[in-house]
Design a protein around this motif. Sequence first.
Motif, mmCIF file in Angstrom:
data_model
loop_
_atom_site.group_PDB
_atom_site.id
_atom_site.type_symbol
_atom_site.label_atom_id
_atom_site.label_comp_id
_atom_site.label_asym_id
_atom_site.label_seq_id
_atom_site.Cartn_x
_atom_site.Cartn_y
_atom_site.Cartn_z
ATOM 1 N N PHE A 107 0.856 -1.179 0.000
ATOM 2 C CA PHE A 107 0.000 0.000 0.000
ATOM 3 C C PHE A 107 0.899 1.239 0.000
ATOM 4 O O PHE A 107 1.668 1.442 0.928
ATOM 5 N N ASP A 108 0.806 2.039 -1.032
ATOM 6 C CA ASP A 108 1.700 3.188 -1.199
ATOM 7 C C ASP A 108 1.703 4.104 0.024
ATOM 8 O O ASP A 108 2.765 4.484 0.522
ATOM 9 N N SER A 109 0.529 4.476 0.506
ATOM 10 C CA SER A 109 0.481 5.416 1.639
ATOM 11 C C SER A 109 1.026 4.777 2.910
ATOM 12 O O SER A 109 1.611 5.466 3.744
ATOM 13 N N THR A 150 4.445 -1.156 -6.278
ATOM 14 C CA THR A 150 3.459 -0.872 -5.230
ATOM 15 C C THR A 150 2.051 -1.155 -5.743
ATOM 16 O O THR A 150 1.838 -1.394 -6.927
ATOM 17 N N GLY A 151 1.099 -1.066 -4.854
ATOM 18 C CA GLY A 151 -0.293 -1.283 -5.220
ATOM 19 C C GLY A 151 -0.790 -0.300 -6.264
ATOM 20 O O GLY A 151 -1.657 -0.618 -7.071
ATOM 21 N N ALA A 203 -1.951 -3.460 -0.399
ATOM 22 C CA ALA A 203 -3.042 -2.685 -1.011
ATOM 23 C C ALA A 203 -4.082 -3.623 -1.620
ATOM 24 O O ALA A 203 -4.253 -3.687 -2.832
ATOM 25 N N GLU A 204 -4.756 -4.342 -0.769
ATOM 26 C CA GLU A 204 -5.825 -5.239 -1.218
ATOM 27 C C GLU A 204 -6.996 -5.073 -0.277
ATOM 28 O O GLU A 204 -6.864 -5.301 0.917
ATOM 29 N N ARG A 205 -8.118 -4.655 -0.814
ATOM 30 C CA ARG A 205 -9.279 -4.349 0.021
ATOM 31 C C ARG A 205 -10.304 -5.473 0.069
ATOM 32 O O ARG A 205 -11.156 -5.500 0.933
ATOM 33 N N CYS A 213 -2.753 -2.443 9.633
ATOM 34 C CA CYS A 213 -3.832 -2.733 8.688
ATOM 35 C C CYS A 213 -3.674 -4.133 8.084
ATOM 36 O O CYS A 213 -3.524 -5.102 8.801
ATOM 37 N N THR A 214 -3.690 -4.246 6.774
ATOM 38 C CA THR A 214 -3.607 -5.548 6.120
ATOM 39 C C THR A 214 -2.230 -6.191 6.268
ATOM 40 O O THR A 214 -2.095 -7.400 6.076
ATOM 41 N N ALA A 232 -5.796 0.377 10.600
ATOM 42 C CA ALA A 232 -5.499 1.161 9.404
ATOM 43 C C ALA A 232 -5.165 2.590 9.787
ATOM 44 O O ALA A 232 -5.796 3.169 10.674
#
Length: 190
Positions: A12-14, A53-54, A79-81, A116-117, A169
């Motif tokens: 996840f970039d951020s 990145t995602g 970065a997977e929701r 988070c993830t 998150a």
Amino acid sequence: MDVAVVAYDGVFDSGLCAVLDVLDAANAMREQLPKSPPAWNVTTVGPRRRVRTGAGHTVSAAPLGAAEGAGLLLVPALAERRPDALVERVSGPGTAAVRRLVAATRERGTPVASACTGTFVLAESGVLDGRRATTSWRLAPVFRRRYPAVTVDETRMVTSCDGVTTAGAASATSTWRWRSCARPARHWPI
């Protein structure tokens, strides 16, 4: 302290940038303290020299082996929701080297942390078994089913247990404050 930050395909970039920005800001401001603490020596490591990145950006990384001497290993979120796709990604061959790194790092007694993830990566590596952890409140039911050996508490923003720190998150802090505040929303500045 030497810190290794893991960059892996789909990170996840951020989440990656937030970790790097916070450590950089801490280094920049340490001279403002009466007694300057040691600097954070940050190395971005990855399973390949270049990871995507995602959001599709390319990040240069040192080999995962460069994390061996670090005093802290940070694993940013993936970065997977979509819950099913997330479990498939963290348990699949694309994160196998990262999972091995996380397990070996804890085996050496070095602290590891994620948010988070990324906590799914830690759980999949086995380092959360028998420990308390937190993750994104939205993904907690999936986490709980997938990792029954972990005591998950999605009501906490950060947990630390036996050298493993997990967080919800980064963007959840504002949601958490809104959900946990007893005052009506109209009293909050917009």
